[in-house]
Design an enzyme around this catalytic site. Structure first.
Site, PDB file in Angstrom:
ATOM      1  N   HIS A 229       1.028  -1.087  -0.097  1.00 33.19           N
ATOM      2  CA  HIS A 229       0.002  -0.008  -0.056  1.00 33.19           C
ATOM      3  C   HIS A 229       0.829   1.129  -0.033  1.00 33.19           C
ATOM      4  CE1 HIS A 229      -3.479   2.619   0.549  1.00 33.19           C
ATOM      5  NE2 HIS A 229      -3.873   2.200   1.809  1.00 33.19           N
ATOM      6  N   HIS A 268      -2.210  -2.633  -9.415  1.00 33.38           N
ATOM      7  CA  HIS A 268      -3.351  -1.907  -8.729  1.00 33.38           C
ATOM      8  C   HIS A 268      -4.588  -2.773  -8.602  1.00 33.38           C
ATOM      9  CE1 HIS A 268      -6.070   1.023  -6.884  1.00 33.38           C
ATOM     10  NE2 HIS A 268      -4.687   1.626  -6.662  1.00 33.38           N
ATOM     11  N   ASP A 322       2.640   5.492  -6.417  1.00 26.49           N
ATOM     12  CA  ASP A 322       3.825   5.340  -5.724  1.00 26.49           C
ATOM     13  C   ASP A 322       5.107   5.183  -6.568  1.00 26.49           C
ATOM     14  OD1 ASP A 322       2.046   3.365  -3.403  1.00 26.49           O
ATOM     15  OD2 ASP A 322       2.733   5.235  -3.215  1.00 26.49           O
TER      16      ASP A 322
HETATM   17  C1  SDX Z   1      -1.532   2.091  -3.244  1.00 28.27           C
HETATM   18  O1  SDX Z   1      -5.952   0.339  -3.296  1.00 28.27           O
HETATM   19  C2  SDX Z   1      -5.780   1.848  -3.723  1.00 28.27           C
HETATM   20  O2  SDX Z   1      -6.294   2.664  -3.884  1.00 28.27           O
HETATM   21  C3  SDX Z   1      -4.217   2.077  -3.056  1.00 28.27           C
HETATM   22  C4  SDX Z   1      -3.676   3.196  -3.399  1.00 28.27           C
HETATM   23  C5  SDX Z   1      -4.363   4.598  -2.822  1.00 28.27           C
HETATM   24  O3  SDX Z   1      -4.197   5.668  -3.220  1.00 28.27           O
HETATM   25  O4  SDX Z   1      -4.701   4.257  -1.688  1.00 28.27           O
HETATM   26  O5  SDX Z   1      -3.916   3.683  -4.829  1.00 28.27           O
HETATM   27  C6  SDX Z   1      -2.120   3.332  -3.018  1.00 28.27           C
HETATM   28  O6  SDX Z   1      -1.477   1.109  -2.491  1.00 28.27           O
HETATM   29  C7  SDX Z   1      -0.682   1.815  -4.443  1.00 28.27           C
HETATM   30  C8  SDX Z   1      -0.152   0.281  -4.844  1.00 28.27           C
HETATM   31  C9  SDX Z   1       0.869   0.492  -4.088  1.00 28.27           C
HETATM   32  N1  SDX Z   1       1.501  -1.085  -4.161  1.00 28.27           N
HETATM   33  C10 SDX Z   1       2.357  -1.452  -4.835  1.00 28.27           C
HETATM   34  O7  SDX Z   1       2.976  -0.673  -5.723  1.00 28.27           O
HETATM   35  C11 SDX Z   1       3.072  -3.014  -4.319  1.00 28.27           C
HETATM   36  C12 SDX Z   1       3.144  -3.455  -5.951  1.00 28.27           C
HETATM   37  N2  SDX Z   1       1.766  -3.912  -6.392  1.00 28.27           N
HETATM   38  C13 SDX Z   1       1.181  -5.167  -5.985  1.00 28.27           C
HETATM   39  O8  SDX Z   1       1.633  -5.802  -4.912  1.00 28.27           O
HETATM   40  C14 SDX Z   1      -0.377  -5.344  -6.480  1.00 28.27           C
HETATM   41  O9  SDX Z   1      -0.443  -4.635  -7.680  1.00 28.27           O
HETATM   42  C15 SDX Z   1      -1.164  -4.687  -5.588  1.00 28.27           C
HETATM   43  C16 SDX Z   1      -1.022  -5.177  -4.052  1.00 28.27           C
HETATM   44  C17 SDX Z   1      -1.010  -3.360  -5.493  1.00 28.27           C
HETATM   45  C18 SDX Z   1      -2.752  -5.080  -5.959  1.00 28.27           C
HETATM   46  O10 SDX Z   1      -2.631  -6.443  -6.128  1.00 28.27           O
HETATM   47  P1  SDX Z   1      -3.945  -7.418  -6.257  1.00 28.27           P
HETATM   48  O11 SDX Z   1      -4.979  -6.533  -6.861  1.00 28.27           O
HETATM   49  O12 SDX Z   1      -4.136  -8.123  -5.000  1.00 28.27           O
HETATM   50  O13 SDX Z   1      -3.510  -8.229  -7.468  1.00 28.27           O
HETATM   51  P2  SDX Z   1      -2.760  -9.510  -7.264  1.00 28.27           P
HETATM   52  O14 SDX Z   1      -1.658  -9.368  -6.440  1.00 28.27           O
HETATM   53  O15 SDX Z   1      -3.661 -10.525  -7.001  1.00 28.27           O
HETATM   54  O16 SDX Z   1      -2.034  -9.614  -8.808  1.00 28.27           O
HETATM   55  C19 SDX Z   1      -2.879 -10.077  -9.811  1.00 28.27           C
HETATM   56  C20 SDX Z   1      -1.769 -10.694 -10.801  1.00 28.27           C
HETATM   57  C21 SDX Z   1      -0.792 -11.807 -10.001  1.00 28.27           C
HETATM   58  O17 SDX Z   1      -0.468 -12.618 -11.049  1.00 28.27           O
HETATM   59  P3  SDX Z   1      -0.729 -14.218 -11.053  1.00 28.27           P
HETATM   60  O18 SDX Z   1      -0.562 -14.552  -9.682  1.00 28.27           O
HETATM   61  O19 SDX Z   1      -2.175 -13.851 -11.349  1.00 28.27           O
HETATM   62  O20 SDX Z   1       0.018 -14.716 -12.202  1.00 28.27           O
HETATM   63  O21 SDX Z   1      -0.829  -9.503 -11.302  1.00 28.27           O
HETATM   64  C22 SDX Z   1       0.683  -9.779 -10.980  1.00 28.27           C
HETATM   65  C23 SDX Z   1       0.313 -11.007  -9.562  1.00 28.27           C
HETATM   66  O22 SDX Z   1       1.666 -11.572  -9.706  1.00 28.27           O
HETATM   67  N3  SDX Z   1       0.919  -8.458 -10.451  1.00 28.27           N
HETATM   68  C24 SDX Z   1       2.045  -8.185 -10.338  1.00 28.27           C
HETATM   69  C25 SDX Z   1       2.315  -6.831  -9.809  1.00 28.27           C
HETATM   70  N4  SDX Z   1       0.866  -6.578  -9.355  1.00 28.27           N
HETATM   71  C26 SDX Z   1       0.132  -7.547  -9.644  1.00 28.27           C
HETATM   72  N5  SDX Z   1       3.376  -8.892 -10.604  1.00 28.27           N
HETATM   73  C27 SDX Z   1       4.340  -8.325 -10.406  1.00 28.27           C
HETATM   74  N6  SDX Z   1       4.311  -7.052  -9.872  1.00 28.27           N
HETATM   75  C28 SDX Z   1       3.431  -6.129  -9.534  1.00 28.27           C
HETATM   76  N7  SDX Z   1       3.549  -5.094  -9.065  1.00 28.27           N
END
Ligand code: SDX
Length: 385
Positions: A229, A268, A322
């Site tokens: 997050h 996201h 971010d």
């Molecule tokens: C913020 O929610 C909000 O609005 C948050 C925010 C706000 O203003 O409040 O926007 C601020 O928190 C932004 C996000 C910051 N976090 C990161 O940058 C951390 C990296 N991102 C990921 O961990 C991920 O994208 C999340 C946690 C942000 C969202 O993930 P989800 O919705 O739970 O999606 P997921 O992890 O289930 O991913 C779905 C697929 C997976 O692949 P498979 O297992 O299906 O093969 O997409 C892949 C994931 O591995 N994936 C990524 C990825 N994000 C998703 N793979 C590599 N790198 C990534 N960043």
């Protein structure tokens, strides 16, 4: 035995509440498909260009753009509320040198609540008054944490400076130039609210039990700290530091993809398009890093963005808020560990606004779980185990 599943209630099971609608709101809307963000109906691009963090905070709290006199009055309230009790400063002095700054921020707000004899007044008026106080004080507490981490005394707020300029002044001990203050102000506008994100939801869950605003905001800070997050902005900087130079980006990203590494600053839960906040921050990053002799940071980030979108864009994985924010703060000379507290200095307005909105027609948040355990286990006395 067939796996036991006890389905309760009517709602579908969605891990992490993905796609679940928890409430109605007029605070703001995130269009994940189109990559749009609005606060109270106003597009984020409009607010970033024309508004200020003070005006946007008023909009989030009260649902409309203020008149000049309403804005002046609100700004005056923020100025009056900037100072924090000495007990908070004393607590920060104990923890700030060694704790993660988000842990220090969480501690500071918690002590603030413990010192407020009206904390448990559940009236909407009191929730609102504490919300305004916390918008003012979050900046003061983050400023004090920054100073203690540098081994310096906190800087008292300057009533002549606007909110963001004063925040930078309390962090650095010197008044910022107008352009630096404006860029930071736009960043605070962009981070202020974002639907039912984890930290906002955490605040609302705590508030829904009729706890109190300080407890709700402390929960929001606790959640925002996480690297999935708000903590991602700090992790992006560590990632860029690890890569080191633009010519090493391709190999690093290839390896990250091959090893299925989570790329911080990308992806996201809602946006499956480019995060509009990253668009604006990316443009500022290019200008600010160049102006401060850190063009290398932007070049690495841009190269990484292009490479990751080429690999993951079809799966809806793009830069999020971010990804570029830290390159700007780093170019301003701000310590990486302070990036997430800066996020909280902004998101306090969204947290407070959504808590107030929700408790106005409150309903305790209490989801269920699908039970997959034993149903008729027999107690076994110790001697027979
Ligand atoms: C913020 O929610 C909000 O609005 C948050 C925010 C706000 O203003 O409040 O926007 C601020 O928190 C932004 C996000 C910051 N976090 C990161 O940058 C951390 C990296 N991102 C990921 O961990 C991920 O994208 C999340 C946690 C942000 C969202 O993930 P989800 O919705 O739970 O999606 P997921 O992890 O289930 O991913 C779905 C697929 C997976 O692949 P498979 O297992 O299906 O093969 O997409 C892949 C994931 O591995 N994936 C990524 C990825 N994000 C998703 N793979 C590599 N790198 C990534 N960043």
């Amino acid at each position: 035995m067939a796996e036991q599943k006890q389905f309760v209630g009517q709602a579908e099971f969605a891990k992490g509440l993905e796609g679940v609608i928890a409430c109605e709101s007029t605070m703001g809307y995130v269009d994940g498909k189109e990559g749009k963000l609005i606060y109270r109906g106003y597009d984020i691009f409009e607010l970033a260009e024309h508004s200020t963090f003070e005006e946007t905070s008023y909009l989030l709290l009260f649902g409309k753009l203020p008149s000049q006199s309403e804005l002046d009055d609100f700004k005056q309230k923020l100025v009056q509320q900037r100072a924090v009790p000495k007990e908070v400063i004393n607590a920060l002095k104990i923890v700030a040198k060694t704790a993660h700054p988000m842990a220090s921020l969480r501690t500071g707000v918690s002590v603030l609540g413990a010192m407020d004899k009206n904390a448990e007044d559940e009236s909407i008026e009191n929730y609102t008054s504490i919300g305004i106080s916390l918008i003012a004080k979050m900046a003061t507490i983050a400023g004090a944490i920054t100073r203690f981490r540098k081994g310096k005394k906190p800087v008292d707020p300057d009533p002549k400076l606007d909110h963001t300029a004063n925040f930078l002044y309390m962090m650095n001990g010197q008044k910022p130039d107008d352009y630096t203050a404006r860029v930071m102000d736009v960043s605070l506008i962009l981070h202020a609210d974002h639907g039912m994100n984890a930290s906002t939801f955490s605040s609302m869950v705590v508030a829904s039990s009729m706890s109190d605003m300080y407890s709700a905001i402390t929960a929001g800070i606790a959640s925002l700290k996480g690297s999935l997050h708000g903590g991602a902005n700090e992790q992006v900087m560590h990632m860029l530091d690890e890569i080191g130079s633009v010519d090493k980006v391709d190999a690093w990203v290839d390896d990250a993809i091959a090893t299925k590494k989570k790329l911080m600053g990308f992806g996201h839960r809602v946006y499956k398009a480019y995060d509009p906040r990253a668009t604006i921050l990316g443009e500022y990053s290019q200008k600010i890093t160049e102006a401060h002799g850190r063009k290398d940071l932007y070049d690495m980030a841009k190269r990484m963005e292009d490479k990751v979108i080429a690999a993951y864009g079809e799966r809806g994985i793009f830069p999020n808020v971010d990804f570029y924010s830290g390159t700007i703060y780093s170019a301003f000379g701000i310590e990486t560990a302070l990036f997430t507290p800066i996020f909280a200095v902004s998101r306090i307005s969204g947290w407070a606004g959504r808590v107030i909105e929700y408790v106005t027609e409150n309903r305790l948040f209490r989801p269920r779980a699908v039970y997959t355990g034993e149903m008729e286990a027999k107690y076994v006395p110790m001697a027979q185990r």
